[in-house]
Design an enzyme around this catalytic site. Structure first.
Site, short mmCIF file in Angstrom:
data_model
loop_
_atom_site.label_atom_id
_atom_site.label_comp_id
_atom_site.label_asym_id
_atom_site.label_seq_id
_atom_site.Cartn_x
_atom_site.Cartn_y
_atom_site.Cartn_z
N GLU A 7 -24.44 -2.20 18.46
CA GLU A 7 -25.17 -0.93 18.31
C GLU A 7 -26.27 -0.79 19.36
O GLU A 7 -27.32 -0.22 19.10
CB GLU A 7 -25.77 -0.81 16.91
CG GLU A 7 -24.76 -0.70 15.79
CD GLU A 7 -23.90 0.55 15.91
OE1 GLU A 7 -24.40 1.59 16.40
OE2 GLU A 7 -22.72 0.48 15.54
N GLY A 19 -14.14 -4.90 14.74
CA GLY A 19 -13.90 -5.68 13.53
C GLY A 19 -12.69 -5.13 12.78
O GLY A 19 -12.55 -3.92 12.59
N THR A 70 -15.88 -0.50 22.56
CA THR A 70 -16.10 -1.55 23.55
C THR A 70 -14.77 -2.05 24.15
O THR A 70 -13.78 -2.20 23.44
CB THR A 70 -16.82 -2.74 22.88
OG1 THR A 70 -17.98 -2.24 22.23
CG2 THR A 70 -17.19 -3.80 23.88
C1 FAD Z 1 -19.88 -9.53 16.28
C2 FAD Z 1 -19.63 -8.31 17.11
C3 FAD Z 1 -18.98 -7.21 16.55
C4 FAD Z 1 -18.71 -6.07 17.31
N1 FAD Z 1 -18.03 -5.02 16.74
C5 FAD Z 1 -17.67 -3.94 17.49
C6 FAD Z 1 -16.89 -2.85 16.95
O1 FAD Z 1 -16.54 -2.85 15.75
N2 FAD Z 1 -16.51 -1.83 17.77
C7 FAD Z 1 -16.87 -1.82 19.09
O2 FAD Z 1 -16.51 -0.87 19.78
N3 FAD Z 1 -17.63 -2.81 19.64
C8 FAD Z 1 -18.04 -3.87 18.88
N4 FAD Z 1 -18.81 -4.89 19.43
C9 FAD Z 1 -19.20 -4.83 20.85
C10 FAD Z 1 -20.70 -4.53 21.04
O3 FAD Z 1 -20.98 -3.23 20.64
C11 FAD Z 1 -21.08 -4.77 22.51
O4 FAD Z 1 -20.87 -6.12 22.80
C12 FAD Z 1 -22.53 -4.40 22.76
O5 FAD Z 1 -22.63 -3.01 22.82
C13 FAD Z 1 -23.12 -5.02 24.05
O6 FAD Z 1 -22.44 -4.57 25.17
P1 FAD Z 1 -21.87 -5.58 26.27
O7 FAD Z 1 -21.15 -6.64 25.56
O8 FAD Z 1 -21.18 -4.77 27.27
O9 FAD Z 1 -23.17 -6.22 26.93
P2 FAD Z 1 -23.53 -6.15 28.50
O10 FAD Z 1 -23.95 -4.79 28.83
O11 FAD Z 1 -22.46 -6.75 29.30
O12 FAD Z 1 -24.81 -7.08 28.50
C14 FAD Z 1 -24.98 -8.20 29.37
C15 FAD Z 1 -26.41 -8.27 29.86
O13 FAD Z 1 -26.65 -7.20 30.78
C16 FAD Z 1 -27.82 -6.49 30.43
N5 FAD Z 1 -27.64 -5.07 30.77
C17 FAD Z 1 -26.50 -4.35 30.68
N6 FAD Z 1 -26.71 -3.09 31.05
C18 FAD Z 1 -28.02 -2.98 31.37
C19 FAD Z 1 -28.86 -1.92 31.83
N7 FAD Z 1 -28.37 -0.70 32.04
N8 FAD Z 1 -30.17 -2.19 32.05
C20 FAD Z 1 -30.67 -3.42 31.83
N9 FAD Z 1 -29.92 -4.45 31.42
C21 FAD Z 1 -28.61 -4.24 31.19
C22 FAD Z 1 -28.00 -6.70 28.94
O14 FAD Z 1 -29.35 -6.60 28.59
C23 FAD Z 1 -27.43 -8.10 28.73
O15 FAD Z 1 -28.47 -9.05 28.89
C24 FAD Z 1 -19.11 -6.03 18.67
C25 FAD Z 1 -19.78 -7.13 19.22
C26 FAD Z 1 -20.06 -8.27 18.47
C27 FAD Z 1 -20.78 -9.42 19.08
#
Ligand code: FAD
Ligand code: FAD
Ligand code: CA
Lengths: 589, 589
Positions: free
Chosen positions: B345, B102, B63
């Protein structure tokens, strides 16, 4: 008090509004108002000035470790001793310990205590007493008083919610708050003139919580909708051009009804307050009729608004994806400070059931041809077999919307009453039958409240301040979305008796789609209209200028952990571990 | 790392399971497994031993600040330089900063980085690279590398989620994880043999999240149900005898379906794991057919289970009334550590939609007479006009329950397909029509997943370990409650086409009431059966011995604020304020 948070002024305001994220909240919102409503003029003269000057800092201690909802079950006693003209306050058990009052643990030196009044051996139930807790000079607890902080909880890190026990603590007779009921020097109990006297204050407090729900949703939707307009993720049509996530249908379907609810609760809260104000005017003429009307609705509205707002904050946060979990978003703190509103001032399930009593009574009155409150007029309207809207354009008629919700509310009240009756006829006592019908009773109350909110919204649309303005169209879309999204959420309640037919379900679905599309271009403007400052929002994601990423990056740099490249904990624990690991590998070679 | 929490070992386990509330979680759950699945034997030889000995501590950085869901949009590049046989890692923008991993902020000295592979000027999209981040001896970041902690977030106080930027950092060719695809010394790209190779790991991770959801619900229901059996509040029938709040119908209606879900997800998770295990056996014979079948379902299941568990934790907490907000309850911490599972995930809405693709494809296949996966067999069953259950006893037939959910799932998949088609026929491109149909697609996936969970539950009831045992009756009640509570929650989906008639709705309602009453006497036993120790629960409210109040009282005494009667903050701020107030009053006299 001793723990630190980073709440924005506005989040503090929210927090303060009832329980408070700072030690004076309960002083201002509960202690002083209780003096105003329950103390005699002489008592007010004695305590109000010191309270207003913070010479005394007070709190309101009703809840005990063992009792919150069931006030008649409180164990703390105030036994009158005519010999000394004193009350003896006592906590007979551990569960009698007062528990939760904000500011009680360390800050307050005074307190309104709710205790069971006993005089001449007779128990008159809970009454209020003013008790000095600590020495005004040294701030040490007075003799017989044990006080402390109840420990860490979700949010409210700055408030010292406390516990309090009495070991035969004596207070003078004049410390019983005696505006409504009192005890004479000989120990006779004089009961209050009216049992509805407290209704006004309760409505006011509950209107405050409906407004608080609106405010929480304003913050939540401002942050989440602005961020959704900045955040781009995935391609939809054009290659190499990612779309704003606000263009995803589910994002709209989740956020826009919350935006509508922020407006709806604003209008409903305002309606309650103006109701209360005109009551005050009429009360001076001895007319308290209209009070009872809103009193029972307000219990349900408190539950309905806080429940929806609480779930809405969570939805709005989840709509921010991963960044929603960062404190830079602001929504996790909002959730923590808002969420208790579902429980304090009456646990929500209990509030719904309390409201339901009046609905069931009113239905009975209608069946006996007696008049009911105006707000329940729909109970005596004739039942139509089918919803009048048949063409897409019919869905724009406010009358059709209200009719739909009136029908459903009436049917659910009838259904709840029938369920009650059925359990009764199967031999259950009224109390058991009531409990067995809880689900139906709550559904009825929710329907009644939803109708109340819709009526407030519709009234506002018709009002001079809105009708004919350029804002009217946008507000009308939100009104309709509020309504039809509620229908979709509870569709079975509209379908079960065939009132809404399949073709009308399709019309509603199409209407919701159309409303989402109409609101989309104005969504950011509609949250900007809340005029929440960046300071109030305290959110990198919800900033007015949209510089989300720069701000998040800068915010992260300020994290205290980043002061050292290699923090002490790494030096102490991880580096030895890694060195050991390397040594083990080398020795294996 | 540097912040303190009071998590029980089991809450830590939950936290650890994927992202971890301690710095090694991602090391163990993501870093090492990625090496196992994506590194060549030579690479494994080089890095696995050091990793297992903690000579290197690693994390998984996919991410970025600007991209999570849309992996193809990642901005970090790894450009091959044939002259030096190196990749040049670079973060061209602020939004290219890795964000969230993390243990990245302060603990890790190594990292699997996901970056877009560029060779000979061509972009091959995201690939994985092993990158040393810090000097093994001094732990200082290497040249060109900027790392830090992303700041405070909801929960996970002990994890240093971090950010990471590259300024033209060079790593050797052999640091590209090359088990599946690779780059030759001359810069030729060799693509992977199979695109389904990663399915297995994904199913395994998602099964882990279904199990985690079960575990979270086990903890939540144990705490809330045990407390509800201790807590007495209000009288119901007998005067002067307050009832256990577990006797309130709404309490049962809220908690028992969650108890059922704790069991249901346990069985569904186990089914997924056993599926995966038998896949591993078949894979060695070159058969990966059964993998695709579970792969798509597992995306939806991840969303379905985490969503229900997340909401369930909140419900269970609210069922504890005011004390639910105390950290002594344990449920606020559980919520904080579990909640991100809805987002990491694969964000849940995105997961549902991903699953929906396979459902729509399968329906198409059925219409063309082609075979579909066994798990989708219901799509080719004939549609019955009405639900077969007509008498109360019919509701006990597992076959009738499955039929009900098969019908609904099939209808919703058909409805979603029809909606898609309709938007297409109105001129929307496939991508736009897909977006417009999101609500219907998600409803279809949820229905499919609910059916999968029910089938897992039904299989377990039939299995040798349960059938015929004394536990069978109680589990069967939970199975039925899981099913019928789901029907009531989504009633419109069963009503809309007339498949379930009004009289059947009444039968279902009566059945749910009967199930709640049957489960009530065994509720505490059914949570005791989870065998969670007091240590694991870390909750004064959920203790096995039921000494809730004594324990809460003792817990509060340990609050650090209680060390001093008059804490420094009171001395510094409140006492001067009160003195001033008193002075002002005296001078007025
Ligand atoms: C506590 C925590 C630990 C984490 N640990 C790790 C880690 O160890 N390594 C790592 O790499 N990442 C990590 N992450 C990141 C995590 O994997 C991402 O935040 C997650 O995959 C969600 O992606 P985003 O933040 O881009 O959400 P976004 O995609 O920005 O979501 C925002 C909104 O847009 C909507 N949306 C986005 N795309 C679409 C679509 N195509 N169709 C419909 N709706 C859509 C979603 O439903 C959501 O409501 C962690 C996150 C947290 C909170
Ligand atoms: C942050 C915070 C601040 C607070 N501040 C103050 C304060 O300043 N002063 C003060 O006095 N108190 C305060 N409180 C206490 C608060 O008012 C009580 O916690 C609240 O009234 C709920 O009561 P309870 O805890 O007894 O819940 P309970 O009644 O124990 O609720 C437990 C469960 O039982 C159910 N239940 C209980 N009775 C019934 C019934 N009759 N019918 C159906 N279901 C029922 C409820 O729905 C709930 O699910 C505060 C609480 C919090 C969380
Ligand atoms: Ca916290």
């Amino acid at each position: 008090l001793c723990r630190q948070r980073n709440l924005s002024p506005d989040q503090q305001l929210i927090a303060m509004s009832l329980i408070g994220d700072y030690p004076f909240a309960v002083h201002n919102v509960m202690f002083v108002p209780t003096l105003l409503s329950q103390a005699t003029p002489a008592q007010q003269k004695k305590w109000l000035e010191p309270a207003k000057n913070f010479a005394i800092i007070g709190t309101y201690a009703q809840t005990e470790l063992g009792h919150g909802t069931y006030i008649r079950g409180l164990e703390t006693t105030a036994t009158f001793d005519p010999a000394t003209q004193e009350f003896v306050l006592h906590s007979p058990t551990i569960t009698a310990s007062k528990w939760w009052p904000g500011g009680l643990g360390k800050s307050s030196n005074c307190c309104v205590v709710v205790a069971r009044l006993i005089t001449h051996g007779k128990d008159y139930g809970p009454h209020t007493f003013l008790v000095q807790l600590r020495d005004y000079e040294t701030h040490q607890p007075l003799k017989g008083i044990t006080i402390g902080d109840i420990g860490i909880k979700m949010g409210y890190d700055a408030v010292d919610n406390g516990f309090l026990r009495f070991d035969h603590v004596r207070i003078p007779l004049e410390n019983m708050l005696a505006k409504n009921s009192k005890v004479t020097p000989t120990g006779e109990y004089i009961k209050p003139k009216h049992d509805k006297l407290s209704y006004g204050t309760m409505i006011h407090v509950r209107a405050g919580l409906v407004n608080l729900s609106s405010q929480a949703l304003k913050i939540a939707t401002t942050i989440s909708i602005r961020y959704s307009a900045v955040r781009r993720q995935s391609e939809l049509e054009s290659p190499n051009k990612e779309v704003q996530v606000l263009d995803f249908k589910m994002q709209q379907y989740q956020l826009f009804p919350l935006l509508a609810a922020a407006y709806a609760f604003h209008f409903a809260g305002a309606r309650m307050v103006s109701f209360y104000t005109s009551f005050l005017a009429k009360q001076s003429q001895g007319d308290i009729g209209m009070l009872a009307e809103l009193h029972f609705t307000s219990a349900g509205l408190k539950a309905y608004a806080t429940e929806l707002a609480n779930a809405g904050i969570e939805t709005a946060r989840r709509c921010c994806g991963g960044h929603g979990f960062s404190k830079a978003c602001g929504l996790t703190d909002l959730y923590e400070s808002f969420s208790p509103a579902c429980t304090y001032e009456g646990e929500n399930q209990v509030m719904y059931l309390q409201s339901a009593r009046a609905l069931i009574k009113a239905l009975q009155a209608v069946s006996e041809g007696q008049p009911v409150f105006a707000v329940l007029g729909y109970l005596s309207k004739p039942t139509l077999p089918a919803w009048a809207a048949r063409l897409p354009a019919d869905l724009n008629e406010t009358g059709n919307i209200i009719q739909l919700f009136e029908h459903r509310a009436k049917r659910l009240v009838q259904h709840a009453a029938a369920t009650l009756k059925e359990f009764g006829s199967r031999g259950q006592s009224p109390a058991l039958a009531w409990n067995s019908s809880a689900l139906e009773l709550i559904a009825a109350t929710k329907a009644h409240c939803e109708l109340y909110v819709l009526n407030s919204f519709a009234d506002t649309l018709r009002s001079a301040t809105v009708a004919g303005t350029s804002f009217h169209g946008a507000l009308n879309n939100l009104f309709q979305l509020y309504a039809y999204a509620a229908v979709e959420r509870n569709l079975a309640e509209f379908l079960v008796d065939g009132y809404v037919a399949d073709f009308q379900v399709a019309l509603i679905r199409a209407k919701v789609q159309q409303l989402l599309a109409s609101i989309r271009p104005h969504a950011v403007l509609l949250v900007d209209a809340f005029h929440l400052s960046d300071n109030q929002l305290n959110s990198s994601l919800g900033r007015y200028d949209g510089n989300v990423y720069e701000h998040m990056y800068a915010w992260a740099q300020r994290e205290p952990l980043n002061k050292d490249q290699v923090p002490q904990a790494v030096k102490d624990y991880l580096q030895p571990l890694m060195r050991e690991g390397r040594a083990r590998l080398t020795s294996k070679l």
